[in-house]
Design a protein around this motif. Sequence first.
Motif, PDB file in Angstrom:
ATOM      1  N   THR A   8      48.033 119.686  54.389  1.00  7.18           N
ATOM      2  CA  THR A   8      48.031 118.947  55.654  1.00  7.18           C
ATOM      3  C   THR A   8      46.852 119.387  56.510  1.00  7.18           C
ATOM      4  O   THR A   8      46.170 118.554  57.127  1.00  7.18           O
ATOM      5  N   PHE A   9      46.584 120.682  56.520  1.00  6.53           N
ATOM      6  CA  PHE A   9      45.448 121.214  57.275  1.00  6.53           C
ATOM      7  C   PHE A   9      44.132 120.664  56.718  1.00  6.53           C
ATOM      8  O   PHE A   9      43.260 120.241  57.472  1.00  6.53           O
ATOM      9  N   ILE A  10      43.995 120.677  55.387  1.00  3.95           N
ATOM     10  CA  ILE A  10      42.780 120.170  54.739  1.00  3.95           C
ATOM     11  C   ILE A  10      42.582 118.696  55.084  1.00  3.95           C
ATOM     12  O   ILE A  10      41.485 118.267  55.439  1.00  3.95           O
ATOM     13  N   GLN A  11      43.648 117.924  54.987  1.00  2.12           N
ATOM     14  CA  GLN A  11      43.586 116.494  55.301  1.00  2.12           C
ATOM     15  C   GLN A  11      43.096 116.293  56.736  1.00  2.12           C
ATOM     16  O   GLN A  11      42.206 115.477  56.993  1.00  2.12           O
ATOM     17  N   GLY A  12      43.647 117.019  57.670  1.00  2.00           N
ATOM     18  CA  GLY A  12      43.239 116.911  59.066  1.00  2.00           C
ATOM     19  C   GLY A  12      41.806 117.358  59.284  1.00  2.00           C
ATOM     20  O   GLY A  12      41.054 116.732  60.043  1.00  2.00           O
ATOM     21  N   LEU A  13      41.420 118.432  58.625  1.00  2.57           N
ATOM     22  CA  LEU A  13      40.062 118.956  58.762  1.00  2.57           C
ATOM     23  C   LEU A  13      39.028 117.938  58.296  1.00  2.57           C
ATOM     24  O   LEU A  13      38.053 117.658  58.988  1.00  2.57           O
ATOM     25  N   ILE A  14      39.260 117.356  57.124  1.00  2.00           N
ATOM     26  CA  ILE A  14      38.329 116.360  56.590  1.00  2.00           C
ATOM     27  C   ILE A  14      38.342 115.109  57.455  1.00  2.00           C
ATOM     28  O   ILE A  14      37.291 114.539  57.760  1.00  2.00           O
ATOM     29  N   SER A  15      39.504 114.700  57.869  1.00  2.00           N
ATOM     30  CA  SER A  15      39.640 113.501  58.680  1.00  2.00           C
ATOM     31  C   SER A  15      38.913 113.614  60.023  1.00  2.00           C
ATOM     32  O   SER A  15      38.330 112.646  60.509  1.00  2.00           O
ATOM     33  N   ASN A  16      38.941 114.793  60.625  1.00  2.00           N
ATOM     34  CA  ASN A  16      38.358 114.986  61.957  1.00  2.00           C
ATOM     35  C   ASN A  16      36.915 115.482  61.928  1.00  2.00           C
ATOM     36  O   ASN A  16      36.292 115.609  62.985  1.00  2.00           O
ATOM     37  N   ALA A  17      36.391 115.767  60.747  1.00  2.00           N
ATOM     38  CA  ALA A  17      35.031 116.298  60.646  1.00  2.00           C
ATOM     39  C   ALA A  17      34.013 115.207  60.941  1.00  2.00           C
ATOM     40  O   ALA A  17      34.174 114.063  60.520  1.00  2.00           O
ATOM     41  N   SER A  18      32.957 115.561  61.659  1.00  2.00           N
ATOM     42  CA  SER A  18      31.902 114.597  61.964  1.00  2.00           C
ATOM     43  C   SER A  18      30.879 114.508  60.833  1.00  2.00           C
ATOM     44  O   SER A  18      30.033 113.624  60.822  1.00  2.00           O
ATOM     45  N   ALA A  19      30.966 115.445  59.884  1.00  2.00           N
ATOM     46  CA  ALA A  19      30.072 115.482  58.729  1.00  2.00           C
ATOM     47  C   ALA A  19      30.886 115.972  57.533  1.00  2.00           C
ATOM     48  O   ALA A  19      31.957 116.559  57.710  1.00  2.00           O
ATOM     49  N   PRO A  20      30.390 115.729  56.321  1.00  2.00           N
ATOM     50  CA  PRO A  20      31.114 116.237  55.145  1.00  2.00           C
ATOM     51  C   PRO A  20      31.319 117.752  55.244  1.00  2.00           C
ATOM     52  O   PRO A  20      30.493 118.468  55.806  1.00  2.00           O
ATOM     53  N   ILE A  21      32.421 118.213  54.688  1.00  2.00           N
ATOM     54  CA  ILE A  21      32.741 119.634  54.709  1.00  2.00           C
ATOM     55  C   ILE A  21      32.981 120.100  53.271  1.00  2.00           C
ATOM     56  O   ILE A  21      33.713 119.458  52.516  1.00  2.00           O
ATOM     57  N   SER A  22      32.342 121.189  52.892  1.00  2.00           N
ATOM     58  CA  SER A  22      32.395 121.639  51.502  1.00  2.00           C
ATOM     59  C   SER A  22      33.692 122.377  51.187  1.00  2.00           C
ATOM     60  O   SER A  22      34.351 122.932  52.074  1.00  2.00           O
ATOM     61  N   ALA A  23      34.033 122.384  49.914  1.00  2.00           N
ATOM     62  CA  ALA A  23      35.209 123.128  49.460  1.00  2.00           C
ATOM     63  C   ALA A  23      35.061 124.614  49.785  1.00  2.00           C
ATOM     64  O   ALA A  23      36.030 125.277  50.145  1.00  2.00           O
ATOM     65  N   THR A  24      33.846 125.122  49.682  1.00  2.00           N
ATOM     66  CA  THR A  24      33.595 126.533  49.990  1.00  2.00           C
ATOM     67  C   THR A  24      33.874 126.822  51.465  1.00  2.00           C
ATOM     68  O   THR A  24      34.494 127.837  51.796  1.00  2.00           O
ATOM     69  N   GLN A  25      33.436 125.928  52.351  1.00  2.00           N
ATOM     70  CA  GLN A  25      33.692 126.114  53.786  1.00  2.00           C
ATOM     71  C   GLN A  25      35.193 126.105  54.071  1.00  2.00           C
ATOM     72  O   GLN A  25      35.683 126.940  54.841  1.00  2.00           O
ATOM     73  N   ILE A  26      35.902 125.182  53.475  1.00  2.00           N
ATOM     74  CA  ILE A  26      37.345 125.097  53.690  1.00  2.00           C
ATOM     75  C   ILE A  26      38.031 126.342  53.127  1.00  2.00           C
ATOM     76  O   ILE A  26      38.915 126.917  53.765  1.00  2.00           O
ATOM     77  N   ALA A  27      37.607 126.764  51.941  1.00  2.00           N
ATOM     78  CA  ALA A  27      38.206 127.938  51.303  1.00  2.00           C
ATOM     79  C   ALA A  27      38.039 129.182  52.167  1.00  2.00           C
ATOM     80  O   ALA A  27      38.986 129.964  52.327  1.00  2.00           O
TER      81      ALA A  27
END
Length: 168
Positions: A8-27
């Motif tokens: 749910t956090f990942i979904q929200g993070l990607i949804s609200n990001a103004s630019a693409p976000i990498s798997a490494t950044q999320i990890a």
Amino acid sequence: MNKTDRRTFIQGLISNASAPISATQIARRLNVSRQTIVGDVALLRARGEDIIATPAGYQYNHVNANEALIVCRHLPADTADEMQRIIDKGGIIRDVIVDHPLYGVLRGELNISTPGDIKLFVAKMAAQKGHLLSELTSGVHSHTILYQDQPQLDAIRASLRAAGYLYE
């Protein structure tokens, strides 16, 4: 944080990001492995989330009403120039497709829309000593191109034609 909360956090993070976000950044943010994030995103996609991978990371797919399939042929050394010609005219390169004689249609997602995306793609290919799908088919390949209107698509085709990349 349990798996459900993390997704749910990942979904929200990607949804609200103004630019693409990498798997490494999320990890790093969640203190888990990159592979855990890749798996979580795969599960989110399987549940219907329209998340795409770009050279710079994950983002939600921004649906564009106009898309065209353009067939090209060029040497591997001309790849960055071909991509630049498409994005310079405002196009987005969704994918690359080849018709392999043994495996049939092979498709690779690209989602390239900026000069930075091109640089990242070329750098990753060099770092991984990768090969282009088009090398399997003597340089012949197709791209699904997203565009705004017919004059823009005509300009993309004209630029590729002028460089000798458009396969007609």
